[in-house]
Design a protein around this motif. Structure first.
Motif, PDB file in Angstrom:
ATOM      1  N   SER A  90       0.861  -1.182   0.000  1.00  0.00           N
ATOM      2  CA  SER A  90       0.000   0.000   0.000  1.00  0.00           C
ATOM      3  C   SER A  90       0.895   1.229   0.000  1.00  0.00           C
ATOM      4  O   SER A  90       1.862   1.290   0.749  1.00  0.00           O
ATOM      5  CB  SER A  90      -0.902   0.002   1.231  1.00  0.00           C
ATOM      6  OG  SER A  90      -1.729   1.152   1.246  1.00  0.00           O
ATOM      7  N   GLY A  91       0.584   2.211  -0.857  1.00  0.00           N
ATOM      8  CA  GLY A  91       1.421   3.394  -0.963  1.00  0.00           C
ATOM      9  C   GLY A  91       2.488   3.199  -2.028  1.00  0.00           C
ATOM     10  O   GLY A  91       2.411   2.297  -2.864  1.00  0.00           O
ATOM     11  N   THR A  92       3.509   4.045  -1.982  1.00  0.00           N
ATOM     12  CA  THR A  92       4.594   4.016  -2.954  1.00  0.00           C
ATOM     13  C   THR A  92       5.908   4.320  -2.255  1.00  0.00           C
ATOM     14  O   THR A  92       5.970   5.232  -1.424  1.00  0.00           O
ATOM     15  CB  THR A  92       4.360   5.068  -4.059  1.00  0.00           C
ATOM     16  OG1 THR A  92       3.139   4.767  -4.728  1.00  0.00           O
ATOM     17  CG2 THR A  92       5.484   5.070  -5.079  1.00  0.00           C
ATOM     18  N   MET A  93       6.948   3.592  -2.608  1.00  0.00           N
ATOM     19  CA  MET A  93       8.297   3.868  -2.127  1.00  0.00           C
ATOM     20  C   MET A  93       9.135   4.396  -3.282  1.00  0.00           C
ATOM     21  O   MET A  93       8.978   3.958  -4.422  1.00  0.00           O
ATOM     22  CB  MET A  93       8.981   2.593  -1.625  1.00  0.00           C
ATOM     23  CG  MET A  93       8.458   2.029  -0.369  1.00  0.00           C
ATOM     24  SD  MET A  93       9.471   0.605   0.119  1.00  0.00           S
ATOM     25  CE  MET A  93       8.506   0.026   1.499  1.00  0.00           C
ATOM     26  N   GLN A  94      10.018   5.305  -2.982  1.00  0.00           N
ATOM     27  CA  GLN A  94      11.104   5.689  -3.878  1.00  0.00           C
ATOM     28  C   GLN A  94      12.328   4.989  -3.310  1.00  0.00           C
ATOM     29  O   GLN A  94      12.644   5.177  -2.127  1.00  0.00           O
ATOM     30  CB  GLN A  94      11.316   7.205  -3.871  1.00  0.00           C
ATOM     31  CG  GLN A  94      10.099   8.006  -4.277  1.00  0.00           C
ATOM     32  CD  GLN A  94       9.796   7.866  -5.765  1.00  0.00           C
ATOM     33  OE1 GLN A  94      10.681   7.725  -6.589  1.00  0.00           O
ATOM     34  NE2 GLN A  94       8.528   7.891  -6.091  1.00  0.00           N
ATOM     35  N   ARG A 121      14.145   5.271  -7.767  1.00  0.00           N
ATOM     36  CA  ARG A 121      13.107   4.841  -8.698  1.00  0.00           C
ATOM     37  C   ARG A 121      11.855   4.519  -7.907  1.00  0.00           C
ATOM     38  O   ARG A 121      11.913   4.150  -6.729  1.00  0.00           O
ATOM     39  CB  ARG A 121      13.558   3.646  -9.523  1.00  0.00           C
ATOM     40  CG  ARG A 121      13.838   2.384  -8.748  1.00  0.00           C
ATOM     41  CD  ARG A 121      14.282   1.288  -9.722  1.00  0.00           C
ATOM     42  NE  ARG A 121      14.856   0.152  -9.058  1.00  0.00           N
ATOM     43  CZ  ARG A 121      14.206  -0.984  -8.824  1.00  0.00           C
ATOM     44  NH1 ARG A 121      12.959  -1.125  -9.192  1.00  0.00           N
ATOM     45  NH2 ARG A 121      14.810  -1.982  -8.225  1.00  0.00           N
ATOM     46  N   GLU A 122      10.725   4.646  -8.551  1.00  0.00           N
ATOM     47  CA  GLU A 122       9.439   4.450  -7.886  1.00  0.00           C
ATOM     48  C   GLU A 122       9.049   2.984  -7.866  1.00  0.00           C
ATOM     49  O   GLU A 122       9.144   2.294  -8.878  1.00  0.00           O
ATOM     50  CB  GLU A 122       8.371   5.261  -8.611  1.00  0.00           C
ATOM     51  CG  GLU A 122       7.038   5.262  -7.906  1.00  0.00           C
ATOM     52  CD  GLU A 122       6.072   6.226  -8.554  1.00  0.00           C
ATOM     53  OE1 GLU A 122       5.174   5.740  -9.276  1.00  0.00           O
ATOM     54  OE2 GLU A 122       6.222   7.438  -8.350  1.00  0.00           O
ATOM     55  N   VAL A 123       8.596   2.534  -6.681  1.00  0.00           N
ATOM     56  CA  VAL A 123       8.070   1.176  -6.528  1.00  0.00           C
ATOM     57  C   VAL A 123       6.673   1.315  -5.912  1.00  0.00           C
ATOM     58  O   VAL A 123       6.536   1.502  -4.704  1.00  0.00           O
ATOM     59  CB  VAL A 123       8.983   0.305  -5.629  1.00  0.00           C
ATOM     60  CG1 VAL A 123       8.426  -1.110  -5.529  1.00  0.00           C
ATOM     61  CG2 VAL A 123      10.417   0.297  -6.150  1.00  0.00           C
ATOM     62  N   PRO A 124       5.625   1.255  -6.746  1.00  0.00           N
ATOM     63  CA  PRO A 124       4.256   1.420  -6.243  1.00  0.00           C
ATOM     64  C   PRO A 124       3.699   0.119  -5.654  1.00  0.00           C
ATOM     65  O   PRO A 124       4.297  -0.956  -5.809  1.00  0.00           O
ATOM     66  CB  PRO A 124       3.479   1.830  -7.490  1.00  0.00           C
ATOM     67  CG  PRO A 124       4.215   1.180  -8.615  1.00  0.00           C
ATOM     68  CD  PRO A 124       5.664   1.162  -8.206  1.00  0.00           C
ATOM     69  N   ALA A 125       2.551   0.227  -5.024  1.00  0.00           N
ATOM     70  CA  ALA A 125       1.866  -0.946  -4.473  1.00  0.00           C
ATOM     71  C   ALA A 125       1.714  -2.005  -5.555  1.00  0.00           C
ATOM     72  O   ALA A 125       1.412  -1.694  -6.708  1.00  0.00           O
ATOM     73  CB  ALA A 125       0.501  -0.549  -3.916  1.00  0.00           C
ATOM     74  N   GLY A 126       1.977  -3.255  -5.180  1.00  0.00           N
ATOM     75  CA  GLY A 126       1.879  -4.369  -6.113  1.00  0.00           C
ATOM     76  C   GLY A 126       3.208  -4.728  -6.754  1.00  0.00           C
ATOM     77  O   GLY A 126       3.299  -5.753  -7.426  1.00  0.00           O
TER      78      GLY A 126
END
Length: 92
Positions: free
Chosen positions: A47-51, A61-66
């Protein structure tokens, strides 16, 4: 189960072991963090997004939910989150 708290309570996780091995489930509050590994990790954002800035990478780089990413043992990596973000981490 083990309850862990890092970065003045801004990152909290619950660790457990099951048939898949050792796992932590946690939440990060908004902020920037640097983590170190002692074994291989598979991190899944739920849930959410990590950079993330992984070893050998020049930028975040972006790592979104899933989605997920892997980090080798004995490495450091950086994480930024702009909203509370939940994750599962599998160790091997």
């Amino acid at each position: 189960m083990n309850v862990n708290e890092y970065f003045d309570g801004k990152v909290k996780s619950i660790g457990f072991t099951n048939s898949e091995g050792r796992v932590t489930s946690g939440v990060m509050q908004e902020g920037e963090y640097e983590f170190g590994t002692t074994e291989k990790e598979l991190m899944k954002v739920v849930s959410g997004t990590m950079q993330v800035k992984l070893p050998g990478e020049g930028s975040f780089r972006e790592v979104p939910a899933g989605q997920e990413f892997r980090v080798d043992a004995n490495e450091k990596f950086q994480v930024r989150v702009d909203e509370p973000t939940a994750y599962l981490c599998f160790y091997s």
